[in-house]
Design an enzyme around this catalytic site. Structure first.
Site, short mmCIF file in Angstrom:
data_model
loop_
_atom_site.label_atom_id
_atom_site.label_comp_id
_atom_site.label_asym_id
_atom_site.label_seq_id
_atom_site.Cartn_x
_atom_site.Cartn_y
_atom_site.Cartn_z
N ASP A 97 127.49 18.20 34.48
CA ASP A 97 126.36 18.89 33.85
C ASP A 97 125.41 17.85 33.25
O ASP A 97 125.36 17.65 32.04
CB ASP A 97 126.87 19.83 32.76
CG ASP A 97 125.76 20.66 32.12
OD1 ASP A 97 124.61 20.56 32.58
OD2 ASP A 97 126.06 21.40 31.17
N LYS A 121 122.10 17.92 34.01
CA LYS A 121 120.76 18.54 34.00
C LYS A 121 119.72 17.53 34.46
O LYS A 121 118.75 17.22 33.76
CB LYS A 121 120.43 19.08 32.61
CG LYS A 121 121.38 20.17 32.16
CD LYS A 121 120.96 20.85 30.88
CE LYS A 121 122.02 21.81 30.40
NZ LYS A 121 123.26 21.16 29.92
N ASP A 146 114.41 14.19 37.08
CA ASP A 146 113.58 13.00 37.25
C ASP A 146 112.82 13.09 38.58
O ASP A 146 112.82 14.14 39.23
CB ASP A 146 114.48 11.75 37.19
CG ASP A 146 113.77 10.57 36.53
OD1 ASP A 146 112.65 10.24 36.96
OD2 ASP A 146 114.36 9.98 35.60
#
Ligand code: NUP
Length: 211
Positions: free
Chosen positions: A58, A60, A63
């Site tokens: 996780d 997230k 980029d």
């Protein structure tokens, strides 16, 4: 049966391994995030791989496509089975995570709407719906949707259809397991389990009441 995914947000390597091991018979996957990985390094995966359960990173990821690709390669090379990425960075960046995941035989999930109160500031007003649509168009394996707002899960289900919905926010954040378990493919539970006096007993209890 709705999956029960343990969010292993502990900071101590030995404690994390102990909790995961004791809960393993009652859970379907372990989710590892920044708290544990920043405390222990990616080698925590080696400690957890013996459980025989899918490991979800996780991170997230949010980029540019190239950096997302590099992060995802590191995640899957370390031995994770799935990754969670943000979609607001755009389809090209999200797709980079999905492609790396699929190249490794893994899965990628896109955050459609977060579970905390502040999430409504930006995810509402059509944004979550757009993120769910993006997840479908990027061929992601599923989305993350909030156990704290079952009505929103139902709305996002209309968009993603049969795709997987994993839902954090049960217990410590106020979400009700019984309500949410009917709507999603898996519930993500952290503090209610690992802060319990007997984490394994709590995991077993939750595994029994989920549908
Ligand atoms: O929207 C989200 N909400 C959320 O809580 C997306 C997440 N990935 N999470 C994660 O789920 C959060 O970072 C934590 O690891 C877990 C929920 O833990 P707890 O509230 O059950 O302790």
């Amino acid at each position: 049966m709705t999956e029960l995914i343990l969010a292993l947000d502990l900071l101590d390597r030995k404690q994390a391994a102990r909790v995961a091991e004791s809960c393993a018979p009652f859970i379907d996957a372990v989710k590892v995030g920044y708290p544990l990985v920043l405390a222990t390094g990616l080698s925590i995966v080696d400690d957890l791989s013996g459980l025989g359960l899918p490991l979800i990173a996780d991170f997230k990821v949010a980029d540019i496509p190239n950096t997302n690709r590099l992060i995802s390669e590191a995640v899957f090379s370390a031995g994770f089975d799935a990754i969670i990425a943000h979609g607001f960075v755009g389809a090209d960046a999200a797709r980079a995570c999905v492609e790396v995941a699929h190249n490794h035989g893994g899965a990628a999930y896109i955050v459609a709407e977060m579970s905390h109160p502040g999430a409504t500031e930006f995810f509402h007003g059509g944004v979550a719906e757009r993120l769910a649509t993006l997840a479908v168009s990027c061929r992601a394996d599923g989305i993350i949707a909030p156990a704290t707002r079952p009505d929103r899960i139902s709305r996002l289900r209309e968009i993603v259809g049969e795709k997987t919905i994993y839902s954090p926010g049960v217990g410590a954040q106020g979400g009700d397991l019984d309500t949410v378990a009917r709507l999603v493919d898996g519930v993500i539970v952290g503090r209610s389990i690992y802060e319990a006096e007997d984490p394994a007993a709590e995991a077993e209890r939750l595994s029994r009441i989920r549908r």
